[in-house]
Design an enzyme around this catalytic site. Structure first.
Site, PDB file in Angstrom:
ATOM      1  N   TRP A 184       0.838  -1.210   0.000  1.00 13.04           N
ATOM      2  CA  TRP A 184       0.000   0.000   0.000  1.00 13.04           C
ATOM      3  C   TRP A 184       0.871   1.258   0.000  1.00 13.04           C
ATOM      4  CZ3 TRP A 184       0.093   3.606   3.998  1.00 13.04           C
ATOM      5  CH2 TRP A 184       0.685   3.209   5.210  1.00 13.04           C
ATOM      6  N   GLU A 222      -4.422   6.626  -3.978  1.00 15.73           N
ATOM      7  CA  GLU A 222      -4.511   7.809  -3.112  1.00 15.73           C
ATOM      8  C   GLU A 222      -3.801   9.046  -3.679  1.00 15.73           C
ATOM      9  OE1 GLU A 222      -4.394   7.119   1.178  1.00 15.73           O
ATOM     10  OE2 GLU A 222      -3.939   5.010   0.808  1.00 15.73           O
ATOM     11  N   LYS A 251      -7.025   6.583   8.914  1.00 17.52           N
ATOM     12  CA  LYS A 251      -7.875   6.654  10.103  1.00 17.52           C
ATOM     13  C   LYS A 251      -8.627   7.990  10.191  1.00 17.52           C
ATOM     14  CE  LYS A 251      -4.963   5.300  13.460  1.00 17.52           C
ATOM     15  NZ  LYS A 251      -3.758   4.690  12.855  1.00 17.52           N
ATOM     16  N   PRO A 254       6.834  -0.060  14.509  1.00 17.90           N
ATOM     17  CA  PRO A 254       5.716   0.271  13.628  1.00 17.90           C
ATOM     18  C   PRO A 254       5.038  -1.022  13.153  1.00 17.90           C
ATOM     19  CG  PRO A 254       7.762   0.314  12.394  1.00 17.90           C
ATOM     20  CD  PRO A 254       8.136  -0.053  13.819  1.00 17.90           C
ATOM     21  N   TYR A 268       4.258  -1.154   9.867  1.00 22.09           N
ATOM     22  CA  TYR A 268       4.731  -1.193   8.472  1.00 22.09           C
ATOM     23  C   TYR A 268       6.157  -0.658   8.428  1.00 22.09           C
ATOM     24  CZ  TYR A 268      -0.257  -1.700   7.995  1.00 22.09           C
ATOM     25  OH  TYR A 268      -1.538  -2.137   8.140  1.00 22.09           O
ATOM     26  N   TYR A 269       7.101  -1.519   7.956  1.00 23.34           N
ATOM     27  CA  TYR A 269       8.517  -1.176   8.038  1.00 23.34           C
ATOM     28  C   TYR A 269       8.991  -0.445   6.784  1.00 23.34           C
ATOM     29  CZ  TYR A 269       8.629  -3.771  12.352  1.00 23.34           C
ATOM     30  OH  TYR A 269       8.381  -4.176  13.635  1.00 23.34           O
ATOM     31  N   LEU A 289       9.880   3.746   6.418  1.00 23.26           N
ATOM     32  CA  LEU A 289       9.863   4.890   7.339  1.00 23.26           C
ATOM     33  C   LEU A 289       8.732   5.879   7.037  1.00 23.26           C
ATOM     34  CD1 LEU A 289      11.657   5.794   9.805  1.00 23.26           C
ATOM     35  CD2 LEU A 289      12.389   7.632   8.287  1.00 23.26           C
ATOM     36  N   HIS A 290       7.960   6.191   8.063  1.00 25.00           N
ATOM     37  CA  HIS A 290       6.878   7.183   7.950  1.00 25.00           C
ATOM     38  C   HIS A 290       6.731   7.910   9.275  1.00 25.00           C
ATOM     39  CE1 HIS A 290       5.079   3.383   9.330  1.00 25.00           C
ATOM     40  NE2 HIS A 290       4.300   4.161  10.074  1.00 25.00           N
ATOM     41  N   HIS A 299       4.110  10.249  11.783  1.00 25.74           N
ATOM     42  CA  HIS A 299       2.702  10.551  12.078  1.00 25.74           C
ATOM     43  C   HIS A 299       2.572  12.023  12.478  1.00 25.74           C
ATOM     44  CE1 HIS A 299       1.679   6.138  12.658  1.00 25.74           C
ATOM     45  NE2 HIS A 299       3.005   6.133  12.708  1.00 25.74           N
TER      46      HIS A 299
HETATM   47  N1  GTA Z   1      -3.406   6.713   3.876  1.00 24.55           N
HETATM   48  O1  GTA Z   1      -3.734   2.258   2.967  1.00 24.55           O
HETATM   49  C1  GTA Z   1      -3.450   3.142   3.774  1.00 24.55           C
HETATM   50  C2  GTA Z   1      -2.980   2.886   5.088  1.00 24.55           C
HETATM   51  N2  GTA Z   1      -2.721   1.754   5.800  1.00 24.55           N
HETATM   52  C3  GTA Z   1      -2.872   0.377   5.354  1.00 24.55           C
HETATM   53  C4  GTA Z   1      -2.278   2.092   7.028  1.00 24.55           C
HETATM   54  N3  GTA Z   1      -2.254   3.428   7.122  1.00 24.55           N
HETATM   55  C5  GTA Z   1      -2.679   3.952   5.938  1.00 24.55           C
HETATM   56  N4  GTA Z   1      -2.817   5.232   5.547  1.00 24.55           N
HETATM   57  C6  GTA Z   1      -3.255   5.465   4.292  1.00 24.55           C
HETATM   58  N5  GTA Z   1      -3.544   4.459   3.433  1.00 24.55           N
HETATM   59  O2  GTA Z   1      -1.395   5.362  11.134  1.00 24.55           O
HETATM   60  C7  GTA Z   1      -1.791   4.209   8.246  1.00 24.55           C
HETATM   61  C8  GTA Z   1      -2.248   3.656   9.590  1.00 24.55           C
HETATM   62  C9  GTA Z   1      -1.146   4.122  10.540  1.00 24.55           C
HETATM   63  C10 GTA Z   1       0.064   4.245   9.631  1.00 24.55           C
HETATM   64  C11 GTA Z   1       1.050   3.153   9.889  1.00 24.55           C
HETATM   65  O3  GTA Z   1      -0.392   4.123   8.298  1.00 24.55           O
HETATM   66  O4  GTA Z   1      -3.520   4.146   9.948  1.00 24.55           O
HETATM   67  P1  GTA Z   1       2.428   2.220  11.911  1.00 24.55           P
HETATM   68  O5  GTA Z   1       3.282   1.451  10.959  1.00 24.55           O
HETATM   69  O6  GTA Z   1       3.112   2.871  13.030  1.00 24.55           O
HETATM   70  O7  GTA Z   1       1.315   1.192  12.338  1.00 24.55           O
HETATM   71  O8  GTA Z   1       1.623   3.342  11.145  1.00 24.55           O
HETATM   72  P2  GTA Z   1       0.194   1.238  13.450  1.00 24.55           P
HETATM   73  O9  GTA Z   1       0.099   2.555  14.082  1.00 24.55           O
HETATM   74  O10 GTA Z   1       0.323   0.049  14.311  1.00 24.55           O
HETATM   75  O11 GTA Z   1      -1.041   0.952  12.585  1.00 24.55           O
HETATM   76  P3  GTA Z   1      -2.498   1.235  12.890  1.00 24.55           P
HETATM   77  O12 GTA Z   1      -3.175   0.593  11.747  1.00 24.55           O
HETATM   78  O13 GTA Z   1      -2.718   2.669  13.111  1.00 24.55           O
HETATM   79  O14 GTA Z   1      -2.834   0.427  14.248  1.00 24.55           O
HETATM   80  C12 GTA Z   1      -2.717   0.946  15.557  1.00 24.55           C
HETATM   81  C13 GTA Z   1      -4.000   0.719  16.308  1.00 24.55           C
HETATM   82  O15 GTA Z   1      -4.933   1.695  15.874  1.00 24.55           O
HETATM   83  C14 GTA Z   1      -4.676  -0.610  16.002  1.00 24.55           C
HETATM   84  O16 GTA Z   1      -4.192  -1.668  16.786  1.00 24.55           O
HETATM   85  C15 GTA Z   1      -6.112  -0.280  16.301  1.00 24.55           C
HETATM   86  O17 GTA Z   1      -6.375  -0.418  17.679  1.00 24.55           O
HETATM   87  C16 GTA Z   1      -6.241   1.172  15.911  1.00 24.55           C
HETATM   88  N6  GTA Z   1      -6.847   1.351  14.578  1.00 24.55           N
HETATM   89  C17 GTA Z   1      -6.338   0.937  13.404  1.00 24.55           C
HETATM   90  N7  GTA Z   1      -7.134   1.279  12.374  1.00 24.55           N
HETATM   91  C18 GTA Z   1      -8.184   1.930  12.916  1.00 24.55           C
HETATM   92  C19 GTA Z   1      -9.330   2.537  12.357  1.00 24.55           C
HETATM   93  N8  GTA Z   1      -9.553   2.539  11.025  1.00 24.55           N
HETATM   94  N9  GTA Z   1     -10.206   3.117  13.184  1.00 24.55           N
HETATM   95  C20 GTA Z   1      -9.964   3.155  14.517  1.00 24.55           C
HETATM   96  N10 GTA Z   1      -8.888   2.600  15.105  1.00 24.55           N
HETATM   97  C21 GTA Z   1      -8.003   1.998  14.324  1.00 24.55           C
END
Ligand code: GTA
Length: 326
Positions: free
Chosen positions: A164, A174, A196, A260, A262-263, A265-266, A268
């Site tokens: 993605w 996107e 999110k 993270p 997703y490995y 680098l990004h 927030h």
């Molecule tokens: N624009 O396709 C995408 C995409 N994906 C697949 C992930 N992200 C994306 N953004 C776009 N398009 O902030 C975003 C994620 C995250 C970032 C990756 O990329 O939303 P990270 O590698 O540090 O991973 O960041 P992280 O933070 O663990 O991922 P994530 O998904 O945010 O999960 C953390 C917790 O947030 C989850 O365990 C869950 O409790 C909560 N969460 C996840 N998704 C949702 C949601 N849609 N609504 C509410 N809570 C959520």
């Protein structure tokens, strides 16, 4: 007094952002573009509720969508001040109880004011299902040597696909949501809304900056040579958010996650005051601190012990247990 000043400021930010969004929709860009689609969820068969929260008003569900494993996240969105007039005039009210000066009702809002933000992950892997399942967590202590001998071999085999991310970098997905782009191959990045964030209100603003350079997995890979990249993301990301959403740097929490999901680098960018999932001290590292740490020690993130939480059935936790590190 302070509250009312803060509220006025938030209202003003929201109105400005709304005007910016409307400008975009009229040709300046395409933030918030919506596409009608059929109801793909009508065929969804629930297997299990993975977690839910009455306070956060969300539910994470595992099920089957056309015979494939899927995770669906449903989340009620905040009530927006600019929709109040329509809410008051366009709704029906059902009285629940009345007692002296107190009464409670069930308000049935017009459908457009009663939307549920919905995220679909399909096909979902076993790892996705575990990620969204409510579970007990344990804090892990990772030395630089642990990273090399335990974490790195595990993430090289077991981490989530970053397809993605590549789709975003290659403008295959996107592309219409990009807020800012610096095309420099070394210090460049793309800034866009995190999935999110529904972009309907500034209160829960959430963007991510994704580096163009591939191969920087996480905080652990960062050395002094990455300072220009990090400083560029910090500076230009803040400027782009100020310009697009009128939100100043003093209202932003800018951080990296360790570990993270997703490995690639990004960084927030979330609004200060919004308790974004994963913004706690056990997982979030402020970009400003990361920059300073690398300035004072080029090998800081190679050598320091880092702490992070892992869920009970995370495979990486098992590796730490097997190595006698927990
Ligand atoms: N624009 O396709 C995408 C995409 N994906 C697949 C992930 N992200 C994306 N953004 C776009 N398009 O902030 C975003 C994620 C995250 C970032 C990756 O990329 O939303 P990270 O590698 O540090 O991973 O960041 P992280 O933070 O663990 O991922 P994530 O998904 O945010 O999960 C953390 C917790 O947030 C989850 O365990 C869950 O409790 C909560 N969460 C996840 N998704 C949702 C949601 N849609 N609504 C509410 N809570 C959520």
């Amino acid at each position: 007094m302070a509250d009312s000043a803060a509220k006025h400021e938030t209202d003003e930010l929201y109105q400005k952002a709304k005007r910016a969004k409307s400008d975009n929709e009229n040709g300046g860009g395409e933030v918030g573009k919506e596409i009608e689609c059929g109801n793909i969820l009508s065929e969804f068969k629930t297997t299990k509720v993975l977690s839910d929260s009455a306070r956060e008003k969300n539910i994470f569900i595992h099920g089957k969508l056309a015979d494939q494993d899927a995770v669906i996240i449903l989340e009620k969105t905040p009530i927006r001040e600019d929709t109040l007039a329509e809410l008051f005039t366009g709704s029906t009210l059902k009285l629940e109880m009345k007692n002296d000066i107190y009464s409670t009702y069930r308000l049935q809002a017009p459908p457009q004011l009663n939307e549920i933000k919905t995220t679909v992950v399909c096909p979902a892997t076993e790892k996705h299902i575990k990620k969204y399942q409510r579970q007990e967590s344990f804090l892990v202590e990772e030395t630089g040597a642990d990273y090399q001998s335990i974490t790195l071999p595990y993430i090289q085999k077991q981490s989530f696909s970053v397809q993605w991310v590549y789709n975003i970098l290659e403008k295959k997905a996107e592309a219409d949501r990009i807020v800012f782009e610096d095309p420099d191959p070394t210090v460049g990045f793309l800034l866009l809304p995190d999935f999110k964030w529904d972009q309907k209100q500034i209160d829960d603003l959430y963007l991510i900056a994704i580096t163009l350079e591939r191969g920087i997995r996480s905080l652990r890979d960062l050395t002094q040579e990455h300072l220009p990249l990090l400083q560029n993301i910090f500076q230009k990301g803040k400027e782009a958010i100020l310009q697009r959403y009128q939100l100043p740097a003093s209202k932003l929490r800018v951080y990296l996650h360790y570990q993270p999901s997703y490995y690639h680098l990004h960084v927030h960018f979330t609004k200060l005051g919004y308790e974004a999932p994963g913004c706690g001290v056990e997982r979030a590292h402020l970009l400003a601190d990361v920059i300073q740490n690398l300035q004072s020690d080029p090998e800081y993130y190679k050598t320091r012990t880092l702490y992070f939480p892992l869920r009970v059935d995370d495979g990486l936790l098992s590796k730490y247990k097997e190595a006698g590190r927990l």
